[in-house]
Scaffold this active site. Structure first.
Site, PDB file in Angstrom:
ATOM      1  N   HIS A   1      16.778  -7.401 -20.796  1.00 51.44           N
ATOM      2  CA  HIS A   1      17.677  -7.127 -19.676  1.00 51.44           C
ATOM      3  C   HIS A   1      16.938  -6.551 -18.467  1.00 51.44           C
ATOM      4  O   HIS A   1      17.480  -5.751 -17.715  1.00 51.44           O
ATOM      5  CB  HIS A   1      18.765  -6.143 -20.116  1.00 51.44           C
ATOM      6  CG  HIS A   1      19.770  -6.716 -21.063  1.00 51.44           C
ATOM      7  ND1 HIS A   1      19.507  -6.885 -22.409  1.00 51.44           N
ATOM      8  CD2 HIS A   1      21.038  -7.145 -20.865  1.00 51.44           C
ATOM      9  CE1 HIS A   1      20.575  -7.396 -22.997  1.00 51.44           C
ATOM     10  NE2 HIS A   1      21.520  -7.565 -22.094  1.00 51.44           N
TER      11      HIS A   1
ATOM     12  N   GLU B   1      15.019  -5.775 -28.001  1.00 49.65           N
ATOM     13  CA  GLU B   1      15.324  -5.238 -26.675  1.00 49.65           C
ATOM     14  C   GLU B   1      16.795  -4.852 -26.677  1.00 49.65           C
ATOM     15  O   GLU B   1      17.540  -5.236 -27.577  1.00 49.65           O
ATOM     16  CB  GLU B   1      15.032  -6.275 -25.583  1.00 49.65           C
ATOM     17  CG  GLU B   1      15.847  -7.560 -25.675  1.00 49.65           C
ATOM     18  CD  GLU B   1      17.189  -7.470 -24.958  1.00 49.65           C
ATOM     19  OE1 GLU B   1      17.322  -6.690 -23.997  1.00 49.65           O
ATOM     20  OE2 GLU B   1      18.123  -8.181 -25.376  1.00 49.65           O
TER      21      GLU B   1
ATOM     22  N   SER C   1      20.850 -11.581 -25.119  1.00 47.43           N
ATOM     23  CA  SER C   1      21.882 -10.555 -25.212  1.00 47.43           C
ATOM     24  C   SER C   1      22.850 -10.905 -26.344  1.00 47.43           C
ATOM     25  O   SER C   1      22.421 -11.060 -27.489  1.00 47.43           O
ATOM     26  CB  SER C   1      22.591 -10.390 -23.861  1.00 47.43           C
ATOM     27  OG  SER C   1      23.373  -9.205 -23.826  1.00 47.43           O
TER      28      SER C   1
END
Length: 305
Positions: free
Chosen positions: A275, A210, A113
């Protein structure tokens, strides 16, 4: 890329918060998981701090950068675990003493992330491979045994997970390709364009992307920006992980097919990292072969030596 060494029981590891703060109960639970693996986790001095003005940051930029610098420079630490993503790594990355850290032995950086910013910095400033894997206070890490075990194997027994298989994946463009894995969270990769961590050339790379909580038109804009910045010129292949909470997936798929389907390289979607839960741990900076039709990513050597 230099490979860090694998972990063994008894290793001391640092836990840092380069971005957002973590709830105390989840921080403690994450440390307990690391202890259950035989590790000795050490929380860096400001990892529990809250910035007095910005509650989305875990301490000041200078303090978070100092923690990361100290953790990497300390030879007694075998790895650096990020506690949480969120926001803020892009504010502290320029304050890290990269010149000092170039003289240090490589060690594993684990996170994803917002930690994508640090993965890129570690690769470009230190020439070191890293681990795109769960954050220690991430709810899906604490709740899902499969997420924990895949990370543990990557760190302790990496030869057992050299082949990643995503049975639910789908080829947008079939075929196989071999290259060095790079990437992470799409928004952070785009945010790095024009900075000290800008990649001018992805010739022969396997790009991993992602994201979460992004509308399809925003995903379109980010992929278009990567294309305009030259990221897709000479690229070997693309593995698309999860796009969670981004609206109906068909809208995301339409964007992926439009922006990536015509590149003439293997592209696979829903590859099972990011995620989502369960989520695969994926090494960055190492040579791997992507088979878009089979939904596999096979690394030429273990993630850690």
């Amino acid at each position: 890329m230099r490979r860090p060494r694998r972990l063994v029981p008894g290793d001391r590891v640092a836990v840092v918060s380069p971005s957002s703060p973590s709830p105390a109960d989840r921080m403690d639970a994450g440390l307990d998981v690391l202890r259950s693996w035989g590790l000795e986790p050490v929380l860096m001095p400001h990892a529990r701090d809250l910035h007095e003005r910005y509650d989305q940051l875990a301490g000041t930029d200078a303090d978070r950068a100092a923690d990361f610098t100290a953790a990497w420079a300390d030879p007694s630490f075998a790895a650096v675990f990020a506690a949480r993503g969120g926001y803020g790594a892009n504010r502290m990355v320029d304050l890290v003493d990269w010149k000092r850290l170039r003289e240090c032995e490589p060690k594993a950086l684990i996170g994803f992330s917002d930690i994508t910013t640090l993965h890129e910095a570690v690769a470009l400033h230190l020439g070191t491979a890293s681990v795109h894997g769960p954050l220690t206070t991430w709810s899906a890490f604490l709740a899902d045994a499969a997420n924990r075990e895949h990370l543990r194997l990557t760190l302790f027994e990496p030869e057992r997970v050299q082949k990643l298989h995503a049975p639910g994946s789908r080829a947008i463009t079939g075929g196989t390709a071999t290259g060095v894995t790079v990437g992470g969270c799409l928004m952070l990769l785009v945010g790095g364009i024009g900075t000290a961590e800008h990649r001018a050339d992805l010739e022969g790379a396997i790009l991993l992307i992602e994201d979460t909580d992004e509308r399809p038109y925003r995903i379109d804009r980010m992929l278009t920006q990567l294309g305009r910045a030259g990221w897709f010129e000479g690229i070997a292949g693309i593995a698309v992980g999860s796009f969670t909470d981004c609206g109906p997936y068909e809208g995301v798929r339409t964007v992926l097919e439009d922006r990536l389907g015509g590149l003439g390289v293997p592209v696979v979607e829903e590859f099972g990292f990011g995620h989502c839960s369960p989520s695969l741990t994926v090494p960055l900076g190492l040579t791997a072969t992507l088979d878009a039709d089979a939904g596999t990513l096979v690394f030429a050597e273990p993630a850690l030596h």
